[in-house]
Design a protein around this motif. Structure first.
Motif, PDB file in Angstrom:
ATOM      1  N   TYR A 181     -26.164  -7.208  13.711  1.00 35.19           N
ATOM      2  CA  TYR A 181     -26.978  -6.368  14.599  1.00 35.19           C
ATOM      3  C   TYR A 181     -27.959  -7.270  15.348  1.00 35.19           C
ATOM      4  O   TYR A 181     -29.139  -7.368  14.980  1.00 35.19           O
ATOM      5  CB  TYR A 181     -27.698  -5.284  13.798  1.00 35.19           C
ATOM      6  N   ASP A 184     -31.506  -5.900  16.696  1.00 38.40           N
ATOM      7  CA  ASP A 184     -32.445  -5.653  15.612  1.00 38.40           C
ATOM      8  C   ASP A 184     -33.004  -6.965  15.076  1.00 38.40           C
ATOM      9  O   ASP A 184     -34.211  -7.083  14.817  1.00 38.40           O
ATOM     10  CB  ASP A 184     -31.739  -4.876  14.495  1.00 38.40           C
ATOM     11  N   ASN A 233     -31.068  -3.392   5.837  1.00 35.62           N
ATOM     12  CA  ASN A 233     -31.965  -3.880   6.880  1.00 35.62           C
ATOM     13  C   ASN A 233     -33.243  -3.046   6.833  1.00 35.62           C
ATOM     14  O   ASN A 233     -33.210  -1.832   7.066  1.00 35.62           O
ATOM     15  CB  ASN A 233     -31.318  -3.739   8.263  1.00 35.62           C
ATOM     16  N   LYS A 245     -32.791   0.868   7.872  1.00 35.02           N
ATOM     17  CA  LYS A 245     -31.640   1.362   8.631  1.00 35.02           C
ATOM     18  C   LYS A 245     -30.850   2.350   7.779  1.00 35.02           C
ATOM     19  O   LYS A 245     -30.379   2.014   6.694  1.00 35.02           O
ATOM     20  CB  LYS A 245     -30.734   0.211   9.059  1.00 35.02           C
TER      21      LYS A 245
END
Length: 296
Positions: A181, A184, A233, A245
């Protein structure tokens, strides 16, 4: 976060195809920016990015010993502060240097409150020296020092909770991220660098060589770790989890099956007892961080 940010980690280095840490370095430096001094520990990234006289780094970069990157960063930060300069000091180190060999110096730097950002690229073993287990190696993973066989199902210890350890040192910002990701990851690096005091970001960086998967599957493996709940995360501010997340979790089986380091759990026949223990780790993570998406 814009795509036009300068590339400060050059291509042409000697990392494996599909290397998670190489991708992490590129994203970290795009987020950190040009006004950054990088301190690196011994490890894969140091070896593949700086074979003398070559370097992939386009900012000031220093390497000393395996264990003392946080101490070196502390000295640099103190010096530039005395000079009235405003460069950001960033440590980039692997899990062996972070979880094991360098933990004394990290503890000292965080306890003293140095304004540095410590980033661990976590590929879950000592990959540069032969895939030996580290404090970051997952339960039941087979490594050269925790080999699976007739007398063992792999690594017998759980993964060390470094984010909690550094949050307990009073760090104002602690986060985990994944190369799977990128947006992020970059946001968290930017936030850490712009937060006063010692901050810590742990980046999940799949290693195709050490974990045993095709280099084209790095992002897929990274996302599978998160979808299973074995990697979360999240962000912590002043010791409290502020964001995690959420995912629609899937069983850990597919994530494990995709990697050679867990092959012994399925061949020559499945080991449901050990797989259940790993599933319990994921379930505990989900409960601790509240990551399960609740069906409407």
């Amino acid at each position: 976060m814009a795509d036009n940010k300068p590339e400060l980690f050059e291509p042409g280095h000697r990392a494996c195809g599909g290397c998670g840490p190489a991708l992490a370095a590129r994203l970290i430096m795009k987020a950190a920016g040009e006004n950054t001094i990088v301190v690196a520990s011994t490890g894969c990234m140091e070896v593949f990015s700086t074979p003398y006289p070559e370097t992939a780094w386009k900012t000031p970069w220093i390497h000393s010993l395996f264990q003392n990157s946080a101490a070196v960063a502390s000295g640099i930060e103190s010096s530039i502060k005395m000079q009235g300069r405003d460069e950001k000091v960033v440590v980039i180190a692997g899990d062996g240097a972070t979880f094991d060999i360098g933990v004394l110096c990290i503890s000292g730097a965080f306890e003293r409150g140095h304004d540095i950002t410590y980033i661990c690229y976590d590929n879950e073993a000592y990959m540069n020296t032969g895939i030996q287990r580290s404090g970051a190696t997952p339960y039941d993973a087979s490594t050269t020092t925790s080999p699976a066989g007739k007398q063992s199902t792999g690594n017998s210890r759980p993964k060390k909770d470094m984010p909690a350890i550094l949050a307990a040192h009073g760090s104002p910002y602690v986060a985990t991220a994944s190369v799977a990701y990128p947006g992020d990851l970059m946001k968290k690096i930017e936030k850490a660098i712009n937060t006063k005091g010692p901050c810590y970001v742990q980046v999940h960086a799949p290693c195709c060589t050490g974990w045993g998967f095709d280099g084209s599957k790095t992002m897929e493996i990274g996302k599978a770790a998160i979808d299973s709940g074995l990697w979360v995360n999240f962000e912590m501010e002043d010791g409290a989890v502020t964001k995690a997340k959420k995912v629609k979790r899937v069983p850990v089986d597919d994530y494990l099956k995709a990697q050679k380091r867990f092959r012994h759990l399925f061949k020559p026949e499945p080991n449901p007892e050990e797989i259940a223990k790993i599933q319990a780790i994921a379930d505990k993570n989900a409960e601790k961080y509240g990551i399960d998406i609740t069906p409407k």
